[in-house]
Motif scaffolding. Structure first.
Motif, PDB file in Angstrom:
ATOM      1  N   UNK A 114      -5.695  -5.824  10.004  1.00 42.64           N
ATOM      2  CA  UNK A 114      -5.782  -6.434   8.672  1.00 42.64           C
ATOM      3  C   UNK A 114      -6.298  -5.405   7.666  1.00 42.64           C
ATOM      4  N   UNK A 115      -5.517  -5.170   6.647  1.00 41.77           N
ATOM      5  CA  UNK A 115      -5.852  -4.134   5.668  1.00 41.77           C
ATOM      6  C   UNK A 115      -4.773  -4.125   4.597  1.00 41.77           C
ATOM      7  N   UNK A 116      -4.926  -3.242   3.637  1.00 44.22           N
ATOM      8  CA  UNK A 116      -3.863  -2.951   2.679  1.00 44.22           C
ATOM      9  C   UNK A 116      -3.152  -1.692   3.149  1.00 44.22           C
ATOM     10  N   UNK A 117      -1.832  -1.730   3.145  1.00 42.72           N
ATOM     11  CA  UNK A 117      -1.036  -0.600   3.600  1.00 42.72           C
ATOM     12  C   UNK A 117      -0.265  -0.032   2.416  1.00 42.72           C
ATOM     13  N   UNK A 118      -0.359   1.292   2.269  1.00 46.51           N
ATOM     14  CA  UNK A 118       0.325   1.989   1.191  1.00 46.51           C
ATOM     15  C   UNK A 118       1.349   2.948   1.767  1.00 46.51           C
ATOM     16  N   UNK A 119       2.533   2.963   1.168  1.00 38.66           N
ATOM     17  CA  UNK A 119       3.430   4.072   1.435  1.00 38.66           C
ATOM     18  C   UNK A 119       3.254   5.097   0.316  1.00 38.66           C
ATOM     19  N   UNK A 120       3.586   6.318   0.612  1.00 37.21           N
ATOM     20  CA  UNK A 120       3.498   7.380  -0.383  1.00 37.21           C
ATOM     21  C   UNK A 120       4.613   8.378  -0.131  1.00 37.21           C
TER      22      UNK A 120
ATOM     23  N   UNK B 146       9.000  -0.573   2.151  1.00 37.18           N
ATOM     24  CA  UNK B 146       8.722   0.219   0.958  1.00 37.18           C
ATOM     25  C   UNK B 146      10.030   0.805   0.458  1.00 37.18           C
ATOM     26  N   UNK B 147      10.243   0.743  -0.866  1.00 40.90           N
ATOM     27  CA  UNK B 147      11.399   1.380  -1.481  1.00 40.90           C
ATOM     28  C   UNK B 147      10.928   2.552  -2.325  1.00 40.90           C
TER      29      UNK B 147
END
Lengths: 113, 109
Positions: B85-91, B23-24
């Motif tokens: 297995x999933x969607x990964x979000x950075x915040x 993640x940037x």
């Protein structure tokens, strides 16, 4: 276990209807948030609230309003639903200090036809 | 303006291998970062967080690395399992959380 509960998992509404999405948290959190989630766009903040009867616009407030009459409940209102408001709506809450993450509800998938 | 982005929209890994999700971020004033996991039909769930005064933080099978010089955040998952297995979000957070678009992690058995 702490919880954020959204009243509906799936909703289908007609264009022009007034729609209420309800969210309740049992953690005594000060802050509550409404996001919408669309493919490729991630989570976008609609409105948030730092306290009872307080509300702040997020990044995409147009077409929405909110109500926070009690600390534990934060309602999202679509005054006149439109098809471009078809989306997944996520409610979240957090404790009121800087380094705190958000706890999310399971989401409400709204379809406007 | 603020933005949080991901380099790879989809990552496929073999079960048992390690996963790295990148993640940037663009706001150097952000002082708190979180990784969330979102499984199908569920809301995002907190995985791990890191403050800006740290470079690395470890949890159970997960490690977050923060490189403030290049404004880069990564999530490492050890011995990836099908349940990952999933969607990964950075915040990133300054006054409120700003989320990236998400990376899909697919685990092959």
């Amino acid at each position: 276990d702490v919880k954020v509960t959204q009243s509906s998992r799936y909703l289908v509404k007609r264009t022009g209807e007034k729609v209420f999405l309800e969210c309740v948290q049992d953690m005594d959190h000060e802050n509550m948030f409404w996001y919408r989630q669309d493919p490729g766009l991630g989570l976008r903040l609609i409105y948030f609230s730092y306290d009872v009867k307080m509300k702040e616009k997020g990044d995409i407030p147009e077409g929405y309003s909110v109500s926070r009459e009690k600390k534990e409940r934060f309602s999202l209102i679509l005054e006149s639903a439109s098809t471009n408001q078809t989306s997944m709506y996520l409610c979240a809450s957090s404790i009121g200090y800087r380094e705190a993450g958000y706890t999310f509800g399971s989401g409400t998938r709204l379809t406007v036809v | 303006g603020e933005s949080v982005g991901l380099h790879l929209p989809t990552l496929s890994v073999q079960e048992g291998d390690n996963s790295i999700i990148n993640c940037a971020y663009s706001n150097s004033a952000s002082d708190y970062f979180i990784w969330y996991k979102q499984e199908s039909g569920k809301g995002p769930q907190f995985i791990i967080d890191i403050r800006s005064n740290m470079d690395k933080r470890q949890g159970q099978r997960v490690t977050v690395l923060l490189n403030k010089t290049v404004k880069h955040l990564s999530l490492q998952i050890a011995a990836t399992q099908p349940g990952d297995s999933a969607v990964y979000f950075c915040a990133e957070k300054r006054n409120k959380l700003v989320f990236g678009a998400g990376t899909i992690l697919r685990v092959k058995s």
